[in-house]
Each structure stands twice: as C-alpha cells, then as structure tokens.
Design an enzyme around this catalytic site. Structure first.
Site, PDB file in Angstrom:
ATOM      1  N   LYS A 123      17.735 -12.593 -33.139  1.00 45.20           N
ATOM      2  CA  LYS A 123      18.739 -13.090 -32.165  1.00 45.20           C
ATOM      3  C   LYS A 123      19.912 -13.722 -32.917  1.00 45.20           C
ATOM      4  CE  LYS A 123      18.015 -17.225 -30.199  1.00 45.20           C
ATOM      5  NZ  LYS A 123      19.110 -18.185 -30.434  1.00 45.20           N
ATOM      6  N   ASN A 124      19.595 -14.538 -33.929  1.00 42.05           N
ATOM      7  CA  ASN A 124      20.654 -15.311 -34.582  1.00 42.05           C
ATOM      8  C   ASN A 124      21.428 -14.516 -35.618  1.00 42.05           C
ATOM      9  OD1 ASN A 124      19.912 -17.348 -32.922  1.00 42.05           O
ATOM     10  ND2 ASN A 124      18.826 -18.538 -34.472  1.00 42.05           N
TER      11      ASN A 124
ATOM     12  N   CYS B 146      23.377 -28.719 -25.305  1.00 33.27           N
ATOM     13  CA  CYS B 146      22.317 -27.894 -24.726  1.00 33.27           C
ATOM     14  C   CYS B 146      21.022 -28.702 -24.820  1.00 33.27           C
ATOM     15  CB  CYS B 146      22.215 -26.572 -25.455  1.00 33.27           C
ATOM     16  SG  CYS B 146      21.557 -26.769 -27.087  1.00 33.27           S
TER      17      CYS B 146
ATOM     18  N   ARG C 258      25.477 -30.716 -29.844  1.00 35.74           N
ATOM     19  CA  ARG C 258      26.038 -29.485 -30.416  1.00 35.74           C
ATOM     20  C   ARG C 258      27.571 -29.555 -30.532  1.00 35.74           C
ATOM     21  NH1 ARG C 258      21.975 -25.612 -29.585  1.00 35.74           N
ATOM     22  NH2 ARG C 258      22.870 -24.464 -31.324  1.00 35.74           N
TER      23      ARG C 258
ATOM     24  N   ASP D 109      14.087 -24.448 -36.349  1.00 31.64           N
ATOM     25  CA  ASP D 109      13.656 -23.549 -35.265  1.00 31.64           C
ATOM     26  C   ASP D 109      12.166 -23.265 -35.286  1.00 31.64           C
ATOM     27  OD1 ASP D 109      16.673 -21.464 -35.255  1.00 31.64           O
ATOM     28  OD2 ASP D 109      16.272 -23.508 -34.587  1.00 31.64           O
TER      29      ASP D 109
ATOM     30  N   ARG E  20      14.866 -16.453 -23.696  1.00 35.97           N
ATOM     31  CA  ARG E  20      16.172 -16.447 -24.385  1.00 35.97           C
ATOM     32  C   ARG E  20      16.020 -15.911 -25.814  1.00 35.97           C
ATOM     33  NH1 ARG E  20      18.064 -21.756 -25.333  1.00 35.97           N
ATOM     34  NH2 ARG E  20      19.496 -20.577 -26.634  1.00 35.97           N
TER      35      ARG E  20
HETATM   36  C1  EPZ Z   1      22.336 -22.071 -35.449  1.00 33.99           C
HETATM   37  O1  EPZ Z   1      22.901 -22.988 -34.522  1.00 33.99           O
HETATM   38  C2  EPZ Z   1      21.218 -21.359 -34.704  1.00 33.99           C
HETATM   39  N1  EPZ Z   1      21.775 -20.624 -33.573  1.00 33.99           N
HETATM   40  C3  EPZ Z   1      20.196 -22.383 -34.219  1.00 33.99           C
HETATM   41  O2  EPZ Z   1      19.125 -21.659 -33.595  1.00 33.99           O
HETATM   42  C4  EPZ Z   1      19.643 -23.128 -35.437  1.00 33.99           C
HETATM   43  O3  EPZ Z   1      18.740 -24.119 -34.997  1.00 33.99           O
HETATM   44  C5  EPZ Z   1      20.796 -23.779 -36.205  1.00 33.99           C
HETATM   45  O4  EPZ Z   1      21.768 -22.771 -36.575  1.00 33.99           O
HETATM   46  C6  EPZ Z   1      20.320 -24.466 -37.479  1.00 33.99           C
HETATM   47  O5  EPZ Z   1      19.662 -23.545 -38.293  1.00 33.99           O
HETATM   48  C7  EPZ Z   1      22.374 -19.426 -33.781  1.00 33.99           C
HETATM   49  O6  EPZ Z   1      22.488 -18.962 -34.902  1.00 33.99           O
HETATM   50  C8  EPZ Z   1      22.884 -18.697 -32.577  1.00 33.99           C
HETATM   51  P1  EPZ Z   1      24.587 -25.678 -36.955  1.00 33.99           P
HETATM   52  P2  EPZ Z   1      24.295 -23.738 -34.875  1.00 33.99           P
HETATM   53  O7  EPZ Z   1      26.034 -25.524 -36.691  1.00 33.99           O
HETATM   54  O8  EPZ Z   1      25.198 -22.810 -35.571  1.00 33.99           O
HETATM   55  C9  EPZ Z   1      25.722 -30.235 -36.239  1.00 33.99           C
HETATM   56  C10 EPZ Z   1      17.535 -21.162 -31.923  1.00 33.99           C
HETATM   57  O9  EPZ Z   1      16.551 -21.789 -31.493  1.00 33.99           O
HETATM   58  N2  EPZ Z   1      27.101 -29.728 -36.099  1.00 33.99           N
HETATM   59  O10 EPZ Z   1      24.046 -25.368 -38.311  1.00 33.99           O
HETATM   60  O11 EPZ Z   1      24.769 -24.420 -33.663  1.00 33.99           O
HETATM   61  C11 EPZ Z   1      24.863 -29.818 -35.055  1.00 33.99           C
HETATM   62  O12 EPZ Z   1      25.029 -30.716 -33.978  1.00 33.99           O
HETATM   63  C12 EPZ Z   1      18.837 -21.896 -32.203  1.00 33.99           C
HETATM   64  O13 EPZ Z   1      17.544 -19.929 -32.164  1.00 33.99           O
HETATM   65  C13 EPZ Z   1      28.142 -30.647 -36.003  1.00 33.99           C
HETATM   66  O14 EPZ Z   1      27.927 -31.864 -36.030  1.00 33.99           O
HETATM   67  O15 EPZ Z   1      23.742 -24.833 -35.914  1.00 33.99           O
HETATM   68  C14 EPZ Z   1      23.487 -29.868 -35.624  1.00 33.99           C
HETATM   69  O16 EPZ Z   1      23.056 -31.224 -35.626  1.00 33.99           O
HETATM   70  C15 EPZ Z   1      18.767 -23.377 -31.859  1.00 33.99           C
HETATM   71  N3  EPZ Z   1      29.413 -30.181 -35.855  1.00 33.99           N
HETATM   72  C16 EPZ Z   1      23.682 -29.416 -37.069  1.00 33.99           C
HETATM   73  O17 EPZ Z   1      25.070 -29.602 -37.348  1.00 33.99           O
HETATM   74  C17 EPZ Z   1      29.691 -28.839 -35.813  1.00 33.99           C
HETATM   75  O18 EPZ Z   1      30.889 -28.468 -35.695  1.00 33.99           O
HETATM   76  C18 EPZ Z   1      23.311 -27.951 -37.301  1.00 33.99           C
HETATM   77  O19 EPZ Z   1      24.171 -27.166 -36.515  1.00 33.99           O
HETATM   78  C19 EPZ Z   1      28.625 -27.922 -35.913  1.00 33.99           C
HETATM   79  C20 EPZ Z   1      27.340 -28.373 -36.062  1.00 33.99           C
END
Ligand code: EPZ
Length: 416
Positions: A22-23, A116, A121, A305, A397
């Site tokens: 998915k990711n 979410c 996020r 995850d 999902r």
């Molecule tokens: C991706 O989410 C994945 N989703 C998530 O999988 C996964 O948990 C996550 O990466 C971490 O590995 C997809 O790829 C579609 P991040 P993403 O930006 O890109 C903070 C699942 O279950 N952050 O690395 O949103 C954020 O709040 C999903 O399949 C900021 O503060 O993850 C979080 O605490 C859930 N500011 C941390 O960084 C930003 O601008 C990691 O977020 C962006 C992120």
C-alpha cells in the site's frame, strides 16, 4: 457494519502470496500524473486507501482503470488543480499528491489533510521544503494554496526523516531542471520503489534508501509499466501470526531484509526463520519468550506499523516486554481492546509495559485504526473462545480480505 468472528487456537500452515505494498503504490499513483503518457502499475492491492487515491487522481482529470492487480493511469488531460476537503480527509497521505501537482501543473489548492487515528499528522516538513524550493504557499480556511510557477531545485535538509515529505520533494523535483538534494531523507524501501519508478519514467534519481537523495529533473517522461514491491507490513503481520498461533508458513514475493528488525527479534524468541531471495519461511518454536525492549524507529529500525501487532504477541509471551512508540503520539489505542481480552498492559507516556499471559480470552472488541485492528485479529487467533472484531473497515484500508488468507492457513475466522 461488517465484523470478523474468530475462534482462537488453530495453528497456521501453508503459503501466502504477499499483496503489493500500500505504502509503495500510493506514491506511485501520485507520480503517475507527472507525465501525459500512459502508466501501468502492477501488483496493486485491492484496498480502500488505493481506491481513495484513484478517486483523487480522477478528480484531477486522470483516467484510472483497474484490471485485476494492474492499474492503468493516464493523466493526459488534467482539468483541475484542486483536492477537495472531502477527498483529502478520506486519505491522510493524499498530501504527497501535492508534489507532482506542483511539478506538472505549477499550482495547487489542496485541503489540509488533517490528523487521523494515530496522530495529528502535521505537514510542516513538507511545506517548509516546498517554500525552500520557492513555492509560494498560503494556508487559509483549511486549504493550502500553492504557486509553483517559479519553483526551483535546491538543497533540502529535513528536520526529521519524514517518509511522505521525502516522497513529496522527490515528486516535485522530478520535473525541475537542475539538481535537488534531500538530506536526512527517509530510507524506507517504498522510497527506493519510488526512485526506481521515477527512473523508469526517465527522471534521474539516486540515493534512495540512504539519507542523501539526488534528483535531476526532466520534462521528458516515458510511458512505463512497473511492478510495485510486496507489502513488508503485511509480511510482518503474518510472521507475527505464526509466532502467536504456532505452525509454519511460507511468505512468497517478499524480502526479509525489508523487515529485518522484526525477523531478528522473532528468531531470538519464538520462531525459526529461513530467508530466501523473495520469500520467507517462518516456523514457530512453540514457545513464546518476551522481547524485552522494542522501540519504533525510522527505517531500518523497528517499524511503527508493526508496533500494535508485536504488542499482541508480547501479550502472550513469557516475561515482561517494554514497547516505546517514538513515531506517532496516539498509537496505543489497541491497548484497551487487548486488555478486554485479558492482556496485562500498562501505559506510561510513550511506553507500554506488557506482562505476558499464557493465552488471551475471546471478547467483543473494536478496531480503532488500521494496524491496531490487525493486532486484534492476531490476538483473536490466540484467544480461548470467540473474538468479535468490529469496525473492520479500518483493517480493509491496508489488508486485502485478511480473513481469506488466514482461513486458507487454517484459522477459524469469518466475516459477517
Ligand atoms: C508513512 O506515513 C506511512 N504511510 C505510515 O504508514 C508510516 O507509519 C509512516 O510513514 C512512518 O513509517 C504511507 O506511506 C502512506 P512520516 P507519513 O511523515 O509519511 C511527523 C500505515 O499504517 N511529521 O514519516 O505520514 C508525523 O507526525 C501508515 O500504513 C511531522 O511532524 O509518516 C509523525 O510523527 C500509518 N511533520 C512522524 O513525523 C511533517 O511534515 C512520521 O511521519 C511530516 C511528518
């Protein structure tokens, strides 16, 4: 509302062809609008999140045609540069459609995706990077207005290795003349998949999988057929299922290196594991010893995850385990549901302290988010008696008909 009914205690035997990731597929769909050529993505899983991303592409004017596991995307006639609130809120990770919109359309109006189930996020890292690339951004009334008519390449240092922000910058930079570098980039395997896809389309991208990525943009993209990688989180979920239930399964189409942080822990405590080039054989040791410490980290550390799923295993492992969730601030919502099933878990801030019990007891529980829901299914497979898991749309999902695969392996599970 659909629910899963599980009678625990069966061991699992057989083979699983692991679904596409998915990711990985979500950013590949986003990348497909960079070109007006037709793009075919193979090994696409049948998931709610993927369908929601297809809806977003169609709302921009792209055609998206599903043909089994293959999806043809043709963005030769984009009519809109706006992502509505209704669409953005359905798919939080829709934010990385912004990058290719800026690259292709040079403007965008995108509803703020908002939080979410697992946390706020925020997207500050994304927007900070685009502003450093000279994108004019105004945030007003829940929308992000972007003018990328003068977007430039540049050297971007990420304050945190955000997966989505890394992908978003790659997607925007792929169309800009000149070299864009991303420092402190996320290293997840899905980013390597995106690099390979962009390269197949004609962009010059290198360094994915390391903290330093270089992108040389182009305005000439080719039509491409690309097969998405296998889903490493689904792979890990089924590996943990064997540890929880007992038995022996072969996971086909996946790479052990993508979840080495999990496999190394399972091998020390509950499973015998044989890794091949594109499959993993997992056999239960028929003894579950607690994993003392688990800390979620960016790749290649232990994946957030898989945190809920490994917690379900620790709930029935001998000893005490401490799980620290470093990535998301609200990712322990499965704990109270596991406690309903007899788990002995205490939460102290970002730490969960789990004292293993021999077996859980079946109960009626509700999925609170995607991976927490999967953890409840795993717990039900172990529990004595019947477990009912409600709100399984969360699970759909990210998992293709999870009950069909588990039933094929011998689990007593059905959707009603
Ligand atoms: C991706 O989410 C994945 N989703 C998530 O999988 C996964 O948990 C996550 O990466 C971490 O590995 C997809 O790829 C579609 P991040 P993403 O930006 O890109 C903070 C699942 O279950 N952050 O690395 O949103 C954020 O709040 C999903 O399949 C900021 O503060 O993850 C979080 O605490 C859930 N500011 C941390 O960084 C930003 O601008 C990691 O977020 C962006 C992120």
């Amino acid at each position: 509302m659909a629910k899963l009914v599980i009678n625990g205690g069966n061991r699992l035997y057989g083979c699983v062809d692991v679904q596409g990731a998915k990711n990985a597929v979500l950013p590949l769909f986003a990348a497909s609008i960079l070109t007006n050529e037709k793009v075919t993505i193979k090994n696409v899983p049948d998931l709610i999140d993927v369908e929601n991303m297809a809806k977003i592409l169609r709302s921009l004017g792209a055609s998206v045609v599903k043909n089994g596991k293959n999806v043809e995307i043709h963005a030769d006639n984009l009519k809109s540069s706006e992502i509505s609130h209704a669409l953005a809120k359905e798919l939080r990770s829709s934010i990385f459609i912004l990058g290719p919109m800026l690259g292709r359309l040079k403007q965008a109006k995108v509803a703020y995706p908002g939080g979410c189930d697992i946390g706020l996020r925020p997207i500050d890292i994304h927007l900070k990077a685009f502003r450093e690339m000279n994108v004019k951004i105004v945030e007003r009334s829940g929308y992000i207005y972007c003018d990328a008519s003068n977007m430039i390449s540049g050297d971007i240092m990420l304050d945190y290795p955000s997966v989505g922000a890394t992908e978003n910058i790659m997607l925007a930079a792929a169309t800009i003349k000149g070299k864009t570098t991303i420092m402190n980039a996320a290293r997840e395997p899905e980013i390597v998949d995106l690099q390979n896809f962009l390269a197949a389309m004609g962009a010059s991208v290198k360094g994915a999988g390391t903290p330093f990525i270089e992108i040389e943009g182009t305005d000439k993209f080719k039509s491409v057929e690309y097969t998405a990688m296998a889903d490493r989180i689904v792979t890990g979920t089924f590996a943990i299922a064997v540890a929880i239930c007992g038995g022996e399964i072969m996971l086909n189409g996946c790479k052990g290196e993508h979840i080495q942080s999990l496999l190394s822990k399972l091998a020390k405590t509950s499973c015998n594991i044989k890794q091949y080039d594109d499959k993993i054989e997992i056999a239960s040791k028929n003894h579950r010893e607690a994993i003392e410490y688990i800390e979620t980290q960016p790749y290649p550390g232990f994946p957030t995850d898989l945190q809920a799923q490994i917690m379900a295993l620790q709930a029935v492992s001998e000893g005490v385990s401490i799980i620290t969730e470093n990535i998301f601030e609200n990712r322990f919502k499965h704990v109270c549901e596991l406690i309903k099933m007899g788990a002995a878990i205490r939460i102290k801030g970002r730490n969960a302290i789990i004292k293993g019990v021999d077996r859980l007891s079946g109960a009626e529980v509700s999925a609170q988010d995607l991976r927490g829901g999967a953890a409840l299914v795993l717990a039900g497979l172990n529990a004595i008696g019947t477990t009912i898991v409600n709100d399984i749309y969360h699970i759909d999902r990210g998992y293709e008909r999870i009950e069909d695969l588990l039933k094929k392996l011998g689990a007593d599970i059905r959707r009603i």
